[in-house]
Scaffold this active site. Structure first.
Site, mmCIF file in Angstrom:
data_model
loop_
_atom_site.group_PDB
_atom_site.id
_atom_site.type_symbol
_atom_site.label_atom_id
_atom_site.label_comp_id
_atom_site.label_asym_id
_atom_site.label_seq_id
_atom_site.Cartn_x
_atom_site.Cartn_y
_atom_site.Cartn_z
ATOM 1 N N SER A 110 -12.326 -0.658 -29.835
ATOM 2 C CA SER A 110 -11.714 0.438 -29.072
ATOM 3 C C SER A 110 -11.953 1.781 -29.748
ATOM 4 O O SER A 110 -12.167 1.855 -30.971
ATOM 5 C CB SER A 110 -10.211 0.177 -28.960
ATOM 6 O OG SER A 110 -9.507 1.313 -28.528
ATOM 7 N N TYR A 130 -2.603 -0.609 -33.495
ATOM 8 C CA TYR A 130 -3.685 -1.247 -32.734
ATOM 9 C C TYR A 130 -5.044 -0.820 -33.272
ATOM 10 O O TYR A 130 -5.915 -1.646 -33.529
ATOM 11 C CB TYR A 130 -3.543 -0.871 -31.265
ATOM 12 C CG TYR A 130 -4.648 -1.370 -30.370
ATOM 13 C CD1 TYR A 130 -4.717 -2.701 -29.982
ATOM 14 C CD2 TYR A 130 -5.623 -0.494 -29.885
ATOM 15 C CE1 TYR A 130 -5.727 -3.161 -29.147
ATOM 16 C CE2 TYR A 130 -6.631 -0.938 -29.047
ATOM 17 C CZ TYR A 130 -6.682 -2.270 -28.680
ATOM 18 O OH TYR A 130 -7.688 -2.710 -27.856
ATOM 19 N N LYS A 184 -7.887 -3.229 -35.129
ATOM 20 C CA LYS A 184 -9.266 -3.318 -34.651
ATOM 21 C C LYS A 184 -10.254 -2.872 -35.727
ATOM 22 O O LYS A 184 -11.319 -3.480 -35.899
ATOM 23 C CB LYS A 184 -9.448 -2.482 -33.379
ATOM 24 C CG LYS A 184 -8.815 -3.082 -32.141
ATOM 25 C CD LYS A 184 -9.506 -4.376 -31.746
ATOM 26 C CE LYS A 184 -9.013 -4.916 -30.421
ATOM 27 N NZ LYS A 184 -9.687 -6.166 -30.007
#
Length: 323
Positions: A124, A148, A152
């Site tokens: 992402s 998040y 990642k």
């Protein structure tokens, strides 16, 4: 060829499954088996020549994937994840699903001797954040500003190192914000980017939680699926020395998105968007960069959408066809 998809019941997993079944091959080789894994049992239409194996499985359970990895899939799509806002709200859940399950998958591949298996993970733009240059590229330092994005980023580094060691043949695709997603809003911080188009075009009200001058880096679902399929065809030496690729998206402001909504749906559709500032969502999304130099992805054959009008018109056509 045997392909394994984690997170196969999710939006991207379903789209990817459909594309694989339609094409019937990966990198010029006939697809003979497709294994679909998720927390709930994925659903796929029966196929005459492709063996479908759909399983409900908690991949965070120790050794959960070992038996499947022992059957030596040649391509693994790792799409299972807890989305951005949920990972921010529940640190332990995000770490378990987004990071620890990925590490367990890599260790399972290592134990099974899957050095030649292409493992493709969806990452992402959230791996970036903070004070950044106006335009980023694949090698801009990762400075995530959310749990998040941090999870990642850690997975990206692990996949690169396992690939460097010859334990796996990894490829990470950094996905732009996917617009327009069908269905209903979810827990992703970027969910509004689809909602402010999807709901008004369907006659419903939508809330916009961010300022209209905020910019996003976006890509259509179809182009993302095309990129996932293309990633399985890339030669390993094309991915050296760093396995992460920022896909070629479009930079668009929320205001420009709403103008396209007006162009396609008229003033009535635009009037269905209500502006309701939500600082928590704005803080997450505003930390994501919106401008990228993606020449590397383009050299490797990844393709961007032509413009935002095309993205929305394609969504409208697909929804009408589904009805």
């Amino acid at each position: 060829m045997h392909v394994l998809i984690t997170g196969a019941a999710g939006f991207l997993g379903q789209r990817l499954t459909g594309a694989l079944l339609e094409r019937g091959q990966v990198d010029g080789k006939a697809l003979t088996r497709l294994t679909l894994v998720d927390q709930i049992e994925p659903v796929a239409p029966p196929h005459d020549t492709i063996r479908l194996d759909c399983r409900a499985m908690d991949i965070t359970r120790p050794g959960a994937l070992d038996s499947l990895l022992g059957e030596r899939p040649e391509v693994i799509y790792h799409l299972a994840a807890v989305v951005s806002a949920a990972a921010e709200a529940e640190l332990d859940l995000g770490m378990t699903v987004n990071f620890e399950a990925t590490r367990a998958l890599l260790e399972g591949c290592r134990a099974a001797g899957l050095a030649e298996t292409r493992l493709i993970m969806a990452s992402s733009v959230a791996v970036y954040g903070g004070e950044l240059p106006d335009t980023l590229d694949d090698m801009t330092a990762l400075t995530p500003q959310s749990s998040y994005g941090t999870q990642k980023a850690m997975c990206e580094l692990l996949i690169n190192d396992y690939s460097r060691r010859g334990l796996i043949d990894g490829c990470v695709l950094r996905l732009p914000t996917i617009v327009v997603r069908p269905g209903r809003p979810n827990a992703a911080a970027s969910s509004f980017a689809s909602s402010i188009l999807r709901e008004p075009l369907g006659g419903e009200t939508a809330l916009c939680p961010v300022p209209t001058d905020l910019e996003l880096f976006v890509m259509s679902p179809g182009r993302v699926v095309d990129a996932l399929l293309h990633a399985a065809t890339l030669p390993s030496d094309a991915l050296v020395p760093y396995r992460s690729i920022m896909l070629p998206g479009l930079t668009v402001s929320v205001a420009a998105m709403l103008e396209v909504l007006r162009d396609i749906g008229g003033e009535e559709a635009l009037a269905r968007v209500q502006h309701a500032p939500e600082p928590r969502i704005e803080a997450i999304v505003a930390s994501w960069p919106a401008r990228f130099e993606t020449r590397r992805a383009e050299r490797l054959g990844f393709v961007a959408d032509r413009d935002f009008h095309e993205i929305v018109r394609t969504f409208v056509a697909e929804r009408q066809a589904a009805r």
